[in-house]
Every structure is written in structure tokens, then in C-alpha cells.
Design a protein around this motif. Structure first.
Motif, PDB file in Angstrom:
ATOM      1  N   ARG A  44      -6.767  10.561  -7.106  1.00 24.55           N
ATOM      2  CA  ARG A  44      -5.499   9.983  -8.722  1.00 24.55           C
ATOM      3  C   ARG A  44      -5.828  10.571  -9.627  1.00 24.55           C
ATOM      4  O   ARG A  44      -4.315  11.376  -9.988  1.00 24.55           O
ATOM      5  CB  ARG A  44      -5.206   8.407  -8.226  1.00 24.55           C
ATOM      6  N   GLN A  45      -6.763  11.068  -9.997  1.00 28.58           N
ATOM      7  CA  GLN A  45      -6.721  11.942 -11.377  1.00 28.58           C
ATOM      8  C   GLN A  45      -6.689  12.606 -11.593  1.00 28.58           C
ATOM      9  O   GLN A  45      -6.255  13.543 -12.285  1.00 28.58           O
ATOM     10  CB  GLN A  45      -8.788  11.711 -11.485  1.00 28.58           C
ATOM     11  N   ARG A  78      -1.208   4.557  -3.815  1.00 28.45           N
ATOM     12  CA  ARG A  78      -2.236   4.341  -4.117  1.00 28.45           C
ATOM     13  C   ARG A  78      -3.086   3.184  -4.293  1.00 28.45           C
ATOM     14  O   ARG A  78      -4.693   4.389  -3.808  1.00 28.45           O
ATOM     15  CB  ARG A  78      -1.320   3.670  -6.159  1.00 28.45           C
ATOM     16  N   LEU A  82      -9.516   6.911  -6.057  1.00 29.75           N
ATOM     17  CA  LEU A  82      -9.489   7.333  -7.471  1.00 29.75           C
ATOM     18  C   LEU A  82      -9.491   8.242  -7.862  1.00 29.75           C
ATOM     19  O   LEU A  82      -9.199   8.833  -8.446  1.00 29.75           O
ATOM     20  CB  LEU A  82     -10.671   6.297  -8.209  1.00 29.75           C
ATOM     21  N   ASP A  83     -10.282   9.051  -7.288  1.00 28.57           N
ATOM     22  CA  ASP A  83     -10.360  10.547  -7.466  1.00 28.57           C
ATOM     23  C   ASP A  83      -9.390  12.105  -8.014  1.00 28.57           C
ATOM     24  O   ASP A  83      -9.285  12.730  -8.263  1.00 28.57           O
ATOM     25  CB  ASP A  83     -11.843  11.183  -7.382  1.00 28.57           C
TER      26      ASP A  83
END
Length: 66
Positions: free
Chosen positions: A29-30, A21, A26-27
Motif C-alpha cells: 500500500r505504501q 486494503r 502495508l508495504d
């Protein structure tokens, strides 16, 4: 005596380099969470905002296990 107060038992914890992770933006993972959420919606139909929130929590927890 040495001026730095370092003791053998006080080493800083090593960073977990195996955690995927931390490698992903972050995008991205989203997007993974959203794909899991879509699959959950197909198999566990819910209604209302509360049901949607519960499915999102499940998807986030599912991603955190990997």
C-alpha cells in the motif's frame, strides 16, 4: 430464560470483505501511495517540506477512496 444476553438488534457488524486494503500488505500500500505521490509531484510542482506533506496527504486520501 437463556443466560446469554444476546438480543437480535445487537449483532456484531460484519467485516467488510470487499475492502481491498485489508488484503494488501502495508508495504505494498505504501508503494501505491508513493507512485501516486510521484505523479502528483510531476503535475503539481511544490517547494518546501509543507508542500511535500500536503501532496502526501492528497495521495493517502486518494488511495483511501478506492
Amino acid at each position: 430464560m437463556d443466560a446469554n444476553n444476546w438480543r437480535p438488534g445487537q449483532a456484531e457488524p460484519a467485516m467488510d470483505t470487499a475492502d481491498w486494503r485489508t488484503e494488501l500488505p502495508l508495504d505494498y500500500r505504501q508503494r501505491i501511495v508513493n507512485k501516486i505521490l510521484d505523479a502528483l509531484k510531476r503535475h503539481l510542482p511544490v517547494s518546501g517540506q509543507e508542500g511535500q506533506n500536503e501532496l502526501r496527504k492528497i495521495a493517502v486520501r486518494f488511495v483511501s477512496y478506492f
